[in-house]
Design an enzyme around this catalytic site. Structure first.
Site, PDB file in Angstrom:
ATOM      1  N   ARG A 129      55.464  34.443  12.092  1.00 27.25           N
ATOM      2  CA  ARG A 129      54.499  34.987  11.125  1.00 27.25           C
ATOM      3  C   ARG A 129      55.024  36.238  10.418  1.00 27.25           C
ATOM      4  O   ARG A 129      54.902  36.334   9.187  1.00 27.25           O
ATOM      5  CB  ARG A 129      53.166  35.261  11.833  1.00 27.25           C
ATOM      6  CG  ARG A 129      52.394  33.988  12.165  1.00 27.25           C
ATOM      7  CD  ARG A 129      51.082  34.290  12.867  1.00 27.25           C
ATOM      8  NE  ARG A 129      51.304  34.958  14.148  1.00 27.25           N
ATOM      9  CZ  ARG A 129      50.350  35.572  14.845  1.00 27.25           C
ATOM     10  NH1 ARG A 129      49.111  35.618  14.367  1.00 27.25           N
ATOM     11  NH2 ARG A 129      50.629  36.134  15.998  1.00 27.25           N
ATOM     12  N   ASN A 172      48.500  31.376  12.924  1.00 27.38           N
ATOM     13  CA  ASN A 172      48.699  30.312  13.905  1.00 27.38           C
ATOM     14  C   ASN A 172      47.483  29.406  13.899  1.00 27.38           C
ATOM     15  O   ASN A 172      46.345  29.869  13.733  1.00 27.38           O
ATOM     16  CB  ASN A 172      48.874  30.887  15.316  1.00 27.38           C
ATOM     17  CG  ASN A 172      50.213  31.569  15.509  1.00 27.38           C
ATOM     18  OD1 ASN A 172      51.168  31.303  14.781  1.00 27.38           O
ATOM     19  ND2 ASN A 172      50.295  32.454  16.485  1.00 27.38           N
TER      20      ASN A 172
END
Length: 751
Positions: free
Chosen positions: A27, A45
């Site tokens: 990320r 996520n």
């Protein structure tokens, strides 16, 4: 944070990324890439991996760049892209995880990365000399994870509250510790029970030290000290089985081994496996008695580096750099220890110093073992650093649990088009081993959020794994042992068949109830046909013959009508005279096992009368080979049956040089197998052949057979991600069971 989007064309794309993309810094990587391209949107996520939305005039460039610069531990299996409606100008951000049924995965544990290693020895770093430094590029993963999603509260780190500095790094998308779930420092993280100076002093004084590693406790001692190695063997109840050694860096390898470039490269990969390489025999002889190869590994965790640094600075040697034995902390045949109290109790009689820490190990995992055979990596024991990386299947299959065999056990769970093969569990011949086996199944099913519709197991009715399957209450599918070996390779390579399969193995329950082990099969779909087998050898004493090669040799002497020489040739064995009489009476069990063929050869050549560990005789045979030689009259093939009795007659010659005998054995067995496969290929028109079974851990045999097959116009396939021994058995079971289910659902022919 981040730059404001410039969505001049209103373009917004939604990406779903599947693979190993959680807990690896993916990320923050996406965040940095999106801000570089001045895009708006978000990354988060989700139960399937990572979802990304990007908006701006360079959104297409972002999509192209995404897989090119990914973090080192990330694995991208699939990226799907679809246009969505534009949103007003926004900064790119990282959103909290979405919840739901899980179909993503945890990545494997990884060795300390260069950045963390630099901080470990940087006095200006807050991680200076901290033995648990890690980031999203390295450190514990699978061994501390309780379940998915992989967040700090579902790991062994949940009990450690982050200090202000760690919390800041954890929340900063620009930090490589952004959402590094194992983040910790001396102020807030796990602590050792003893300092590195104490550990180094104990090793330097000739002591045995137990330390808590990534996947379990390890025993460390001086690899140049013969006395301490012998003491370790006695305490650990490990008579002859080789120990692995650890060196501080690849620079030390040349002192102790002749390593090829591919072996050195494998040594330095993030899984940090033990790598087998040619020994220079400069360490204590008791490390690997009568073997030519040495298992070498590099440091895995920061503590290893700190121990070497303490040894070299406070206890410098005059006979070379420090090399230490690094072996699993358990008694022979028992699972690796992970619990502090249990370790302190059970290792008290083995280790002189026991070093614990307060971070729990959720899932135990032995060190992985690998070699470079015939030009590429061959797994020997697949565990820490590789598990739970899945094997990609050629198609999606129903959810299946496969429970493997009895030795070198693993289990496999399928989910979609992925097969998750567990870490090495080991032998299921103790209560502790069976408990570990059951724990592994429970954890794998929980982690993957899978409910199997069927349990696949070995055909043998008396294995602990078979009994577990029968007690599961699930639908069962029994798979013949050697068919599973072949299917494991086919599953890895995405081959549906037809294919020939040469399986050279130790033992497997045959479809006819016999003792199989040297098989030539034709495999297609979920079925197989036995085209041939090795000629049966006598096993006087049954299972005892598998542990006592002299018995297999005695059986050969009887077949060669030299039974009267058994008592004198094996006079050191009290049962020799009785065995000769038993063979004369008949009714002795027989086997087609290739493993027992190796044992017979070792017994005839006087290299190993009694085995203290599985494969000892075969390894001692291989250790003496320099140049394989072929006895042209060393085999016969009739009606698909390969007989190597003529070769054994050569080896039975009194006074034969053992080195010449081992070279003759390897060269002739390989040539005979190539001849055997070639005849089957001409008869069937099939040129694809899988090579599997425990005997293919023999580097010389594997290389000779592979080269012979290629020279004959055949296409040999070997295991890539799994061992050829029983460590790969569960994958083959799962694949056969899946094909059976698909055929029954009317889906055959669509693979």
């Amino acid at each position: 944070m981040g730059g404001e989007a410039t969505a001049q064309d209103g373009r917004r794309l939604r990406l779903h990324v599947r693979g190993a993309v959680q807990g690896v810094g993916f990320r923050p990587y996406v965040y940095g890439l999106a801000t570089r391209y001045r895009l708006g949107g978000f990354v988060a996520n989700d139960p399937h991996g990572v979802v990304i939305e990007v908006e701006g005039d360079r959104a297409s460039d972002f999509v192209l760049a995404l897989p090119l610069e990914k973090p080192p531990l990330a694995r991208i299996d699939e990226i799907s892209v679809q246009p969505v409606g534009a949103v007003a100008s926004e900064e790119f951000c990282i959103r909290t995880s979405e919840q739901g049924r899980v179909s993503t995965r945890i990545v494997a544990d990884a060795a300390t990365c260069p950045e963390c290693l630099g901080e470990l020895f940087d006095p200006a770093s807050r991680f200076y000399r901290y033995p648990f430094v890690n980031c999203t590029h390295c450190g514990p993963r699978y061994t501390i994870a309780e379940r998915l999603p992989y967040d700090r509260q579902t790991t062994a780190m949940k009990r450690f509250g982050m200090c202000g500095a760690c919390a800041g790094d954890y929340a900063d998308p620009r930090s490589r510790r952004f959402h590094a779930e194992a983040i910790a420092c001396p102020q807030c993280g796990p602590k050792l029970s003893h300092g590195c100076a104490d550990i180094a002093a104990a090793i330097a004084a000739g002591g045995i030290v137990a330390i808590k590693g990534l996947g379990g406790y390890q025993l460390l001692c001086d690899a140049r000290d013969e006395a301490v190695i012998l003491r370790l063997r006695q305490r650990k109840q490990r008579d002859q089985k080789p120990f692995a050694v650890m060196v501080a860096s690849r620079d030390t390898v040349a002192d102790i081994a002749d390593a090829a470039a591919a072996e050195l490269a494998l040594l330095e990969t993030s899984p940090r496996p033990i790598v087998l390489m040619t020994s220079r025999h400069r360490l204590a002889p008791a490390i690997a008695p009568e073997l030519s190869r040495l298992g070498v590994m590099l440091p895995v965790v920061p503590l290893h580096y700190l121990i070497f640094e303490a040894l070299e600075s406070a206890h410098p040697r005059t006979d070379g750099r420090w090399v230490i034995v690094a072996t699993s902390a358990n008694r022979g045949g028992e699972p690796l220890l992970t619990d502090n109290r249990q370790a302190e109790r059970m290792l008290a009689g083995i280790a002189d110093l026991i070093v614990t820490h307060d971070r729990d190990i959720v899932t135990r995992a032995d060190d992985s073992v690998a070699a470079v055979i015939a030009g590429r990596t061959q797994m020997i024991r697949r565990a820490r650093g590789y598990v739970p990386e899945p094997v990609r299947l050629a198609r999606s299959v129903p959810p299946i649990l496969a429970v493997g065999g009895a030795l070198k056990s693993t289990v496999t769970v399928t989910r979609g088009n992925e097969a998750f093969v567990s870490q090495h569990v080991g032998d299921l011949d103790t209560a502790e081993g069976i408990r570990f086996f059951e724990e592994t199944i429970e954890h794998l099913l929980l982690t993957l959020d899978v409910e199997p519709v069927v349990v696949a197991h070995d055909l043998h009715p008396n294995m602990a794994s078979t009994r577990f399957a029968e007690a599961s209450g699930k639908r069962l599918i029994a798979v013949q042992h050697h068919h599973a070996h072949a299917a494991s390779v086919m599953a890895e390579h995405g081959v549906a068949g037809p294919a020939l399969a040469l399986v050279l193995d130790g033992f497997g329950h045959g479809s006819d109830g016999g003792n199989w082990g040297g098989e030539l099969l034709l495999c297609e779909g979920a079925r197989f046909r036995r085209l041939g087998h090795l000629s049966p050898l006598k096993m006087p004493g049954g299972d005892r013959a598998a542990r006592q090669p002299w018995r297999m040799a005695a059986g050969v002497l009887h077949v060669l009508q030299r039974g009267e020489t058994i008592a004198t040739r094996f006079a050191a064995e009290p049962q020799a005279a009785h065995l000769a009489a038993m063979l004369a009476q008949g009714g002795v069990p027989v086997t087609t096992s290739a493993g027992r063929l190796f044992d017979a050869a070792a017994g005839l050549l006087g290299l190993c009368r009694v085995q203290s560990y599985e494969g000892e005789a075969a390894m001692k045979l291989e250790a003496r080979v320099r140049t394989p030689q072929i006895a042209e009259d060393g085999w016969t093939i009739e009606n698909g049956m390969l007989s190597l009795v003529p070769l054994l007659a050569h080896l039975a010659t009194e006074g034969l040089d053992p080195v010449h005998g081992t070279e003759l054995f390897h060269g002739t067995v390989a040539a005979a197998c190539v001849d055997w496969i070639g005849r089957a290929a001409r008869e069937t028109g099939i040129t694809t052949v899988t090579l599997s079974g425990g005997c293919f851990l023999n580097a010389i045999l594997t290389d000779e057979i592979q080269r012979g097959c290629i020279a004959s116009g055949l296409s040999p396939l070997r295991p890539r991600q799994l061992p050829p021994n029983d460590g790969g058995l569960s994958l083959g079971q799962a694949w056969i069971a899946a094909l059976q289910l698909l055929e029954q659902q009317g889906l055959e022919g669509t693979a």
